[in-house]
Structure formats: structure tokens, C-alpha cells
Scaffold this active site. Structure first.
Site, PDB file in Angstrom:
ATOM      1  N   ASP A  33       0.540  -1.419   0.256  1.00 39.46           N
ATOM      2  CA  ASP A  33       0.267   0.182  -0.458  1.00 39.46           C
ATOM      3  C   ASP A  33       0.900   0.666   0.155  1.00 39.46           C
ATOM      4  O   ASP A  33       2.527   0.817  -0.108  1.00 39.46           O
ATOM      5  CB  ASP A  33      -0.564   0.017   1.205  1.00 39.46           C
ATOM      6  N   ASN A  36      -5.927  -4.971  -6.205  1.00 41.34           N
ATOM      7  CA  ASN A  36      -6.678  -4.624  -5.327  1.00 41.34           C
ATOM      8  C   ASN A  36      -6.817  -2.921  -5.432  1.00 41.34           C
ATOM      9  O   ASN A  36      -7.874  -2.197  -4.682  1.00 41.34           O
ATOM     10  CB  ASN A  36      -7.094  -5.213  -3.946  1.00 41.34           C
ATOM     11  N   SER A  38     -15.449  -4.022  -9.252  1.00 40.67           N
ATOM     12  CA  SER A  38     -16.193  -3.670  -8.705  1.00 40.67           C
ATOM     13  C   SER A  38     -17.840  -3.443  -9.507  1.00 40.67           C
ATOM     14  O   SER A  38     -17.765  -3.637 -10.959  1.00 40.67           O
ATOM     15  CB  SER A  38     -16.433  -1.533  -8.891  1.00 40.67           C
ATOM     16  N   TYR A  86     -14.789   5.881 -12.413  1.00 42.32           N
ATOM     17  CA  TYR A  86     -15.375   5.390 -11.487  1.00 42.32           C
ATOM     18  C   TYR A  86     -15.492   3.975 -12.786  1.00 42.32           C
ATOM     19  O   TYR A  86     -14.840   3.012 -12.575  1.00 42.32           O
ATOM     20  CB  TYR A  86     -16.095   5.849 -10.480  1.00 42.32           C
ATOM     21  N   GLY A 117     -21.959  -2.435  -2.445  1.00 47.02           N
ATOM     22  CA  GLY A 117     -21.183  -1.870  -1.429  1.00 47.02           C
ATOM     23  C   GLY A 117     -20.042  -2.304   0.002  1.00 47.02           C
ATOM     24  O   GLY A 117     -20.691  -3.681   0.853  1.00 47.02           O
ATOM     25  N   ASP A 169     -18.267  -2.099   3.702  1.00 45.30           N
ATOM     26  CA  ASP A 169     -18.564  -0.834   4.539  1.00 45.30           C
ATOM     27  C   ASP A 169     -16.593  -0.413   5.062  1.00 45.30           C
ATOM     28  O   ASP A 169     -15.759  -1.475   5.628  1.00 45.30           O
ATOM     29  CB  ASP A 169     -18.419  -1.686   6.005  1.00 45.30           C
TER      30      ASP A 169
END
Ligand SMILES: NC(=O)c1ccc[n+]([C@@H]2O[C@H](COP(=O)([O-])OP(=O)(O)OC[C@H]3O[C@@H](n4cnc5c(N)ncnc54)[C@H](O)[C@@H]3O)[C@@H](O)[C@H]2O)c1
Length: 271
Positions: free
Chosen positions: A36, A90, A141, A154, A186, A188
Site C-alpha cells: 500500500d 486491489n 466493482s 469510476y 457496497g 463497509d
């Protein structure tokens, strides 16, 4: 692929879906390099996971869209664990509202959400073809199959990620390179929650379009569904099953689907 005793790399692994996927890989016996952007979030996740999994987990800071950083990431993974068997692309950036603003904003979305996958595949696939096996996971997605109300960057970058994953599977799948493409609605995580609490009304609406369309899942739920699909070597991974029906509806009648999405966008105040 059974991840036991395999070497995995997960980008965007400092939190959210990436950290959950890394944790599930470790729980199923893999060694994992967490990648990351540099920062406390990555360090804290490595420390938390290393408390249970010790040297099976390392962290390598860097930009997942940079070829040089990807080379350094793969070298660090190789030194600690051996050559990579499973690459989870990812890392992602949220959409810029509406038509997407500047060329720089478009370039960033394309760089992180799709070209990072292309550059990673260019680095790992040749060795996998020689060995006759390897596994590439793309986090796209549901917006890559349907659309993201409120954000062209997006929608376009995630469609491109799905297209690239399909192309990889079609081209190399019969030569041992397996591919899964994760397409949730979605989840979280910071990405969704920052949108939900944004001062920008379109960013809030983008998040609402996602949360109104179905349940918000936990990252751990998504990671479990993903790794079950990897175990079965299934391409399309839909943690929200209703996405399958939505995609079928779109394919059956595109104009009807667009009219329905127009009504949905209007009901949210973004058309
Ligand atoms: N949360 C959702 O509702 C949802 C739904 C569908 C798809 N996704 C996708 O899931 C993936 C993970 O996102 P998340 O929801 O866990 O959000 P998140 O914000 O918690 O995680 C995204 C991670 O990517 C990292 N990242 C961003 N740019 C990077 C770069 N250039 N190099 C390396 N790392 C970088 C961020 O630092 C962050 O840790 C993304 O690709 C996102 O588009 C999320």
C-alpha cells in the site's frame, strides 16, 4: 487454487477489502506481502497480522500503479517468501464526481484502477506461463459491470478493469493462469464511508446510490466469498448476488436498463 503454502501479494492491503483478503489468505495458510502507499495504516495492519502470523506477513510500501514500485514489491516478496503465486490487484481510488474534472484526475483513476493491473500482470504472467500456473485476482466493482451513478472516472476505469481481467482469463486461462474478478456493491470501508460523509453532494449521492441498491457487506464477508471463488477457480465473484440479475437485465434490454438507471439517478437528484 488452494492458498496453503502459496506466496501472495495484495495491493491496497493497509485496510478495507485488501486487509481482509490478506487476513483470509493468511488464515488459509498463505504467505502474504501487504502492499500500500507508505504510512501508519500499512504499518499498523502489518503489526496486527504479524502478531498472529509472524514472518508469513511482510509489508512493502509503494505505489501500486508504478512499474518501478511493483518491481520492488515483487522483489521484496521473492526475497522474503519466494516467487509470487497469487497477485491480488486491489488498490483503488474512488470516483471523481460527474464528468471527472481534470486530465490528472482521469489519469489517476485509470492508473490506479486499471493500469496498475496491466503493469502487475506484465511483470508476473510471463513467469507463470513458464511454470504453467499462477493466479491473478482483480478487484473491480459492480460499477464495472453496470455503472457508477455520479462518476464517469469510476465507471470507466472499473469497466476497463473487468475487461482486462476477462482478456487475461481468455488468453492465458488454458495455460494455467487463472483469474478471478471481484465485483461487489457496497462494502463497509473508508472508500464508501468517506463518500457517505463527504461535504460534496454528488460524492454523498454516489455513496447513497451504492448503499440504497443493496446491503453493505463487511470486508471480511467479501474476503471469504472471494477466497471460496479462488478455491473453485471461478472468474466472476459477486458478493451481492442481485448484481447477477442486474447484469442479466442489462444484457437482455440495454435501452430498458438505461431508462431504469435514468429514473434511479433522477430519484437521487443527479440527472
Ligand atoms: N468499498 C466499496 O463499497 C467497494 C465496492 C466495490 C469495489 N471496491 C473496490 O475495492 C478496492 C478496495 O477498496 P476499499 O473499499 O477496501 O477501500 P479502502 O480505501 O479501504 O482501500 C483502498 C486502498 O487502496 C490504497 N491505494 C490507493 N491508491 C494506491 C496506490 N496508488 N498504490 C497503492 N495503494 C493505493 C489505499 O491507500 C487504500 O488502503 C478498490 O479497488 C475499490 O474500488 C470497493
Amino acid at each position: 487454487m488452494d492458498p496453503r503454502d502459496r506466496n501472495a501479494v495484495v495491493t491496497g492491503a493497509a485496510g478495507g477489502i485488501g486487509a481482509a483478503v490478506a487476513e483470509e489468505l493468511l488464515a488459509r495458510g498463505a504467505r502474504v506481502a501487504l502492499a500500500d502507499l507508505p504510512g501508519e495504516r500499512l504499518d499498523a495492519t502489518r503489526e496486527r497480522l504479524a502478531a498472529t502470523y509472524g514472518e508469513r506477513v511482510i509489508a512493502v510500501p509503494g505505489d501500486a500503479s508504478s512499474r518501478a514500485d511493483l518491481e520492488a514489491l515483487l522483489a521484496a516478496g521473492r526475497e522474503a517468501h519466494g516467487p509470487v503465486d497469487l497477485f491480488v490487484a486491489n488498490a483503488g481510488v474512488p470516483g471523481t464526481p460527474e464528468l471527472g474534472g481534470s486530465d490528472e484526475e482521469w489519469q489517476r483513476a485509470l492508473d490506479v484502477n486499471v493500469l496498475a493491473h496491466v503493469r502487475a500482470a506484465q511483470l508476473v504472467v510471463p513467469a507463470w506461463l513458464e511454470r504453467g500456473e499462477g493466479y491473478f485476482v482483480s478487484t473491480a466493482s459492480a460499477a464495472g459491470l453496470l455503472t457508477q451513478i455520479g462518476s464517469a472516472t469510476y465507471s470507466v476505469s472499473k469497466h476497463a478493469a473487468v475487461a482486462f481481467a476477462e482478456w487475461l482469463a481468455v488468453t492465458y486461462g488454458t495455460r494455467g493462469v487463472k483469474v478471478s474478478c471481484l465485483c461487489p456493491m457496497g462494502v463497509d470501508t473508508d472508500m464508501l464511508n468517506l463518500g457517505r460523509s463527504s461535504d460534496d453532494v454528488v460524492e454523498r449521492t454516489m455513496a447513497q446510490a451504492v448503499t440504497d441498491a443493496g446491503d453493505v457487506l463487511s470486508p471480511a464477508q467479501v474476503a471469504e466469498v472471494l477466497l471460496d471463488a479462488v478455491a473453485q477457480e471461478r472468474f466472476l465473484v459477486l458478493p451481492h448476488p442481485q448484481v447477477h440479475r442486474m447484469v442479466q437485465g442489462k444484457a437482455a434490454d440495454h435501452d430498458r436498463w438505461i431508462a431504469g438507471m435514468q429514473r434511479y439517478a433522477a430519484s437521487l437528484g443527479v440527472s
